[in-house]
Scaffold this motif. Structure first.
Motif, PDB file in Angstrom:
ATOM      1  N   ASP A 157      12.418   7.702   0.340  1.00  0.00           N
ATOM      2  CA  ASP A 157      12.458   6.370   0.947  1.00  0.00           C
ATOM      3  C   ASP A 157      12.536   6.425   2.471  1.00  0.00           C
ATOM      4  O   ASP A 157      12.832   7.472   3.060  1.00  0.00           O
ATOM      5  N   HIS A 158      12.271   5.278   3.076  1.00  0.00           N
ATOM      6  CA  HIS A 158      12.415   5.152   4.537  1.00  0.00           C
ATOM      7  C   HIS A 158      13.061   3.811   4.895  1.00  0.00           C
ATOM      8  O   HIS A 158      12.852   3.307   5.997  1.00  0.00           O
ATOM      9  N   HIS A 159      13.806   3.215   3.941  1.00  0.00           N
ATOM     10  CA  HIS A 159      14.518   1.956   4.196  1.00  0.00           C
ATOM     11  C   HIS A 159      16.004   2.227   4.339  1.00  0.00           C
ATOM     12  O   HIS A 159      16.462   3.352   4.196  1.00  0.00           O
ATOM     13  N   LYS A 160      16.754   1.153   4.552  1.00  0.00           N
ATOM     14  CA  LYS A 160      18.207   1.259   4.471  1.00  0.00           C
ATOM     15  C   LYS A 160      18.568   1.759   3.076  1.00  0.00           C
ATOM     16  O   LYS A 160      17.833   1.537   2.118  1.00  0.00           O
TER      17      LYS A 160
ATOM     18  N   SER B 109      -0.890   1.260   7.305  1.00  0.00           N
ATOM     19  CA  SER B 109      -0.463  -0.048   6.819  1.00  0.00           C
ATOM     20  C   SER B 109       0.991  -0.326   7.198  1.00  0.00           C
ATOM     21  O   SER B 109       1.312  -1.350   7.793  1.00  0.00           O
ATOM     22  N   ASP B 110       1.888   0.594   6.850  1.00  0.00           N
ATOM     23  CA  ASP B 110       3.320   0.361   7.089  1.00  0.00           C
ATOM     24  C   ASP B 110       3.653   0.295   8.580  1.00  0.00           C
ATOM     25  O   ASP B 110       4.524  -0.462   8.992  1.00  0.00           O
ATOM     26  N   THR B 111       2.965   1.101   9.396  1.00  0.00           N
ATOM     27  CA  THR B 111       3.273   1.086  10.836  1.00  0.00           C
ATOM     28  C   THR B 111       2.398   0.075  11.588  1.00  0.00           C
ATOM     29  O   THR B 111       2.515  -0.033  12.820  1.00  0.00           O
TER      30      THR B 111
ATOM     31  N   THR C 243       0.827  -1.207   0.000  1.00  0.00           N
ATOM     32  CA  THR C 243       0.000   0.000   0.000  1.00  0.00           C
ATOM     33  C   THR C 243       0.861   1.256   0.000  1.00  0.00           C
ATOM     34  O   THR C 243       0.582   2.219  -0.724  1.00  0.00           O
ATOM     35  N   ASP C 244       1.951   1.275   0.778  1.00  0.00           N
ATOM     36  CA  ASP C 244       2.800   2.467   0.822  1.00  0.00           C
ATOM     37  C   ASP C 244       3.437   2.752  -0.537  1.00  0.00           C
ATOM     38  O   ASP C 244       3.470   3.897  -0.992  1.00  0.00           O
ATOM     39  N   THR C 245       3.927   1.718  -1.195  1.00  0.00           N
ATOM     40  CA  THR C 245       4.596   1.924  -2.483  1.00  0.00           C
ATOM     41  C   THR C 245       3.644   2.515  -3.529  1.00  0.00           C
ATOM     42  O   THR C 245       3.989   3.442  -4.258  1.00  0.00           O
TER      43      THR C 245
ATOM     44  N   VAL D   8      10.081   5.669  -5.353  1.00  0.00           N
ATOM     45  CA  VAL D   8       9.554   5.801  -4.000  1.00  0.00           C
ATOM     46  C   VAL D   8       9.671   4.469  -3.262  1.00  0.00           C
ATOM     47  O   VAL D   8       9.612   3.411  -3.867  1.00  0.00           O
ATOM     48  N   ASP D   9       9.885   4.549  -1.956  1.00  0.00           N
ATOM     49  CA  ASP D   9       9.786   3.397  -1.050  1.00  0.00           C
ATOM     50  C   ASP D   9      10.826   2.292  -1.302  1.00  0.00           C
ATOM     51  O   ASP D   9      10.633   1.174  -0.863  1.00  0.00           O
ATOM     52  N   HIS D  10      11.938   2.605  -1.976  1.00  0.00           N
ATOM     53  CA  HIS D  10      13.041   1.634  -2.136  1.00  0.00           C
ATOM     54  C   HIS D  10      14.245   2.329  -2.766  1.00  0.00           C
ATOM     55  O   HIS D  10      14.105   3.365  -3.425  1.00  0.00           O
TER      56      HIS D  10
ATOM     57  N   CYS E 170       7.074   5.196   7.359  1.00  0.00           N
ATOM     58  CA  CYS E 170       6.356   5.114   6.083  1.00  0.00           C
ATOM     59  C   CYS E 170       6.874   6.173   5.107  1.00  0.00           C
ATOM     60  O   CYS E 170       7.170   7.303   5.517  1.00  0.00           O
ATOM     61  N   SER E 171       6.963   5.818   3.840  1.00  0.00           N
ATOM     62  CA  SER E 171       7.401   6.802   2.835  1.00  0.00           C
ATOM     63  C   SER E 171       6.446   7.991   2.775  1.00  0.00           C
ATOM     64  O   SER E 171       6.861   9.126   2.524  1.00  0.00           O
ATOM     65  N   CYS E 172       5.140   7.745   3.004  1.00  0.00           N
ATOM     66  CA  CYS E 172       4.176   8.844   2.929  1.00  0.00           C
ATOM     67  C   CYS E 172       4.387   9.885   4.031  1.00  0.00           C
ATOM     68  O   CYS E 172       3.984  11.042   3.869  1.00  0.00           O
TER      69      CYS E 172
HETATM   70 MG    MG Z   1       7.102   1.705   2.976  1.00  0.00          MG
END
Ligand code: MG
Ligand code: MG
Ligand code: MG
Length: 304
Positions: free
Chosen positions: A92-95, A144-146, A12-14, A70-72, A114-116
């Motif tokens: 992004d919000h990942h490594k 969703s992400d959290t 959903t976040d992506t 986004v998101d990666h 979350c990216s959003c």
């Molecule tokens: Mg995400």
């Protein structure tokens, strides 16, 4: 035109991040459109329908395209031929992954849930108003992400941002909205094993070994009791396609932990990573809800 796209096996976040960034770029008078890499999961379908937003079209190849990710930021999760694309930006919000560029780019990354949440900060930075429906899907992405703020990735900024988005979207009961979403993703009736495992699945390169990690978040993991043997059979097939290990996390949203299913050439490394003993290739990981924060770092360390 700028193609905004998130990771493969979209969550959903992506999807919502791609839509929200495309909208922001358009408000900034840039030509942009959201895309996806793969089918929508039932939760995301529900979210887009609820806020009357059209499903983005598929993108398969990035060659000669302007691309905003986004998101990666991992190549294994991104569009094919990304190195032949013109990378405009990343949120992004990942490594940090292994994507590099030859040109300067817009790059927004924060260690939030979350990216959003990051994208809301971009809207504020550019002083652009968020429409009601875009705010609605951004809120859903955060929920969703959290996992309704239960995941250890959750920050105060995610909570504050969700409150602000809920106001714009006219959502007065976030918990009800989140439970409606979680019910959608807990319905696994009639789904194939491949569809379930790849619903939220990512490949990683760790010390030159390919490691796949899928995650299914449901309200009660007893829904998997009947199909566990079938899941293992499919995990083995995926592993045989050239991976060192394939892990599947069955995350119980209510118990706030995950059952790990794993097929691996190096089971002792997996045991070391989580400090558990595998029994019939399974282990309960108490309190583990986040792949990015509680699973991938442990694996990367153990596989070093
Ligand atoms: Mg995400
Ligand atoms: Mg994601
Ligand atoms: Mg997730």
């Amino acid at each position: 035109m700028i193609h905004v796209v998130g990771h493969k096996n979209p969550d959903t976040d992506t999807i919502c991040s791609a839509l929200a960034v495309a909208e922001l770029l358009k408000q900034r008078k840039l030509d942009a459109k959201a895309y996806r890499q793969g089918e929508l999961n039932p939760e995301t379908k529900f979210v887009l329908e609820k806020f009357s937003i059209d499903t983005p079209k598929i993108i398969e190849d990035a060659e000669n395209k302007d691309v905003f990710l986004v998101d990666h930021s991992d190549k294994t999760q991104s569009v094919d031929n990304l190195d032949k694309a013109n990378l405009i930006g990343i949120v992004d919000h990942h490594k940090l992954g292994d994507i590099t560029t030859s040109m300067p780019l817009e790059f927004w990354a924060m260690p939030v849930g979350c990216s959003c949440t990051v994208i809301k900060a971009m809207y504020d930075f550019y002083k652009v108003n968020i429409s009601k429906n875009i705010a609605g899907i951004m809120l859903c992405a955060i929920l969703s992400d959290t996992v309704l703020f239960k995941s250890p990735t959750t920050t105060d900024l995610d909570k504050k941002t969700a409150e602000e988005l809920a106001k714009i979207a006219n959502v007065d009961d976030m918990t009800k909205l989140a439970m409606d979403m979680f019910n959608k993703k807990s319905d696994i009736e009639g789904k194939s094993m491949t569809e379930l495992i790849f619903r939220d699945y990512k490949d990683f390169l760790m010390n030159e070994k390919k490691i796949g990690v899928g995650q299914l978040e449901v309200i009660d993991i007893s829904v998997f009791d009947k199909i566990k043997d079938d899941l293992f059979e499919e995990l083995q097939k995926i592993k045989d396609e050239g991976r060192n290990s394939v892990l599947l996390l069955l995350t119980d949203i209510m118990k706030e932990g995950s059952q790990l299913l794993c097929v691996s050439d190096n089971p002792q490394i997996i045991e070391k990573a989580f400090n558990v003993k595998l029994e019939n290739n399974k282990a309960w990981l108490n309190g583990v809800m986040s792949r990015k924060k509680q699973v991938i770092p442990n694996l990367e360390k153990a596989f070093l």
